[in-house]
Design an enzyme around this catalytic site. Structure first.
Site, mmCIF file in Angstrom:
data_model
loop_
_atom_site.group_PDB
_atom_site.id
_atom_site.type_symbol
_atom_site.label_atom_id
_atom_site.label_comp_id
_atom_site.label_asym_id
_atom_site.label_seq_id
_atom_site.Cartn_x
_atom_site.Cartn_y
_atom_site.Cartn_z
ATOM 1 N N ASP A 297 -10.222 2.496 2.048
ATOM 2 C CA ASP A 297 -10.366 1.837 3.357
ATOM 3 C C ASP A 297 -11.088 2.724 4.380
ATOM 4 O O ASP A 297 -12.045 2.293 5.033
ATOM 5 C CB ASP A 297 -8.992 1.464 3.918
ATOM 6 C CG ASP A 297 -8.369 0.275 3.210
ATOM 7 O OD1 ASP A 297 -9.122 -0.605 2.753
ATOM 8 O OD2 ASP A 297 -7.126 0.231 3.113
ATOM 9 N N LYS B 231 0.809 -1.222 0.000
ATOM 10 C CA LYS B 231 0.000 0.000 0.000
ATOM 11 C C LYS B 231 0.846 1.276 0.000
ATOM 12 O O LYS B 231 0.494 2.252 -0.653
ATOM 13 C CB LYS B 231 -0.958 0.009 1.198
ATOM 14 C CG LYS B 231 -2.069 -1.014 1.067
ATOM 15 C CD LYS B 231 -3.065 -0.896 2.201
ATOM 16 C CE LYS B 231 -4.139 -1.963 2.078
ATOM 17 N NZ LYS B 231 -5.193 -1.828 3.077
#
Ligand code: NAP
Length: 290
Positions: free
Chosen positions: A109, A73
């Site tokens: 997220d 990420k």
């Protein structure tokens, strides 16, 4: 329901190391099938440090996009041609769209967490007082999204230096603190929402569980409790919160909503989100994941 394959079918996947345990293919393919989209979603192991090489391969192989999990990420951030504000803010990309050879990075997220809170508990975080436990990847995304709605968040972490670094994202709205019980008890007195983004209580984690949950007794009546963990479906934290009559939810909704939002980025389609969410839940059930 199964994904139909045509010569025109566009490819999507999740990359990670490890990644074979990922629930994303079950979630995404269930949504793709239910919405009648011409895509297929695969699972692609990519070793740590190889995200750059993977980007070249993905563009060459005609991928429309991919999701990223651990450890890619942060590694993807400098490799993007463009970043959305949330990915820039929390310095992490979980969704990449590939268009005309360019890479567009997003982070769904944190916003997925907010959507789950709204969807399941009718909880609007705007301007609220939040106690957030943890300072890892999940906490960073959730803190960025909460601050984006104007929530005031105290970020409590065992390693307080990590909370201090996280709070530099938005010092006006994010305040660091430790994770000791006396600190949590005091902070809970004024909280509208408590969020657990530590690994404490997660099935199979080395972290173990909270040794003392008495801080929950200090929450005002009606304050909500969200645990980002979804395995087990009810942690000791959630069980105690429910015993104390607080609205409480686990991390399954966050997992599903981040995927719904990612699929919107991949396809650019304005599809029915509730239909997608219902399909995702069914996909998880059929895969035996919940
Ligand atoms: P991470 O980056 O490894 O962060 C772990 C966090 O847990 C850190 O804040 C760490 O504190 C804390 N921690 C670990 N062991 C601890 C202990 N014994 N005592 C106190 N604190 C401890 O992990 P992550 O990716 O953020 O994931 C955190 C949790 O969120 C996991 O349970 C994961 O399943 C869940 N999650 C859910 C979703 C979802 O979609 N629902 C998405 C991502 C993650 P230190 O900094 O002091 O080490």
């Amino acid at each position: 329901m199964e994904v139909e394959l045509h010569n025109t079918t566009k490819k999507l996947c999740v990359i990670g190391d490890p990644v074979l345990h990922s629930k994303s293919p079950a979630i995404q393919n269930a949504m793709i099938a239910a919405l009648g989209l011409d895509y297929i979603y695969l699972c692609q192991p990519v070793p740590r440090g190889e995200a750059g090489r993977w980007l070249d391969c993905a563009a060459y192989a005609g991928y429309a996009g991919f999701n990223a999990t651990m450890p890619h990420k942060e590694e993807l951030v400098p490799l993007m041609d463009e970043l959305d504000p949330m990915a820039r803010q929390c310095h992490a990309v979980n969704t990449v769209c590939i268009k005309d050879g360019k890479y567009y990075g997003y982070n769904t997220d944190g916003v997925g967490c907010l959507r789950a809170l709204e969807d399941e508990l009718g909880f609007d975080t705007a301007g609220k007082q939040v106690v957030l436990l943890g300072s890892g990847g999940a906490a960073k995304a959730v803190a960025a999204a909460l601050a984006g709605t104007g929530a005031r968040v105290t970020v409590c972490n065992r390693t307080v230096e990590k909370a201090q670094i996280l709070c530099q994202m938005d010092p006006a709205l994010l305040t660091p603190a430790g994770l000791e019980t006396d600190i949590l008890c005091k902070l809970c007195e004024n909280a509208d929402l408590l969020v657990n983004c530590t690994s404490l209580g997660m099935a199979g984690a080395a972290a173990g569980d909270f040794a003392d949950l008495s801080f929950l007794e200090h929450l005002p009546a009606g304050a909500a409790v969200f645990d980002a963990i979804y395995a087990p479906p009810e942690t000791a934290l959630l069980r105690r919160a429910r015993e104390l009559r607080h609205p409480a939810m686990n991390g399954l909704g966050m997992l599903v909503w981040q995927a719904v939002l990612a699929l919107k980025h991949f396809t650019g389609e304005d599809f029915d989100e509730q239909k997608a969410k219902a399909a995702a839940m069914k996909g998880l059930e059929q895969a035996g994941a919940i």
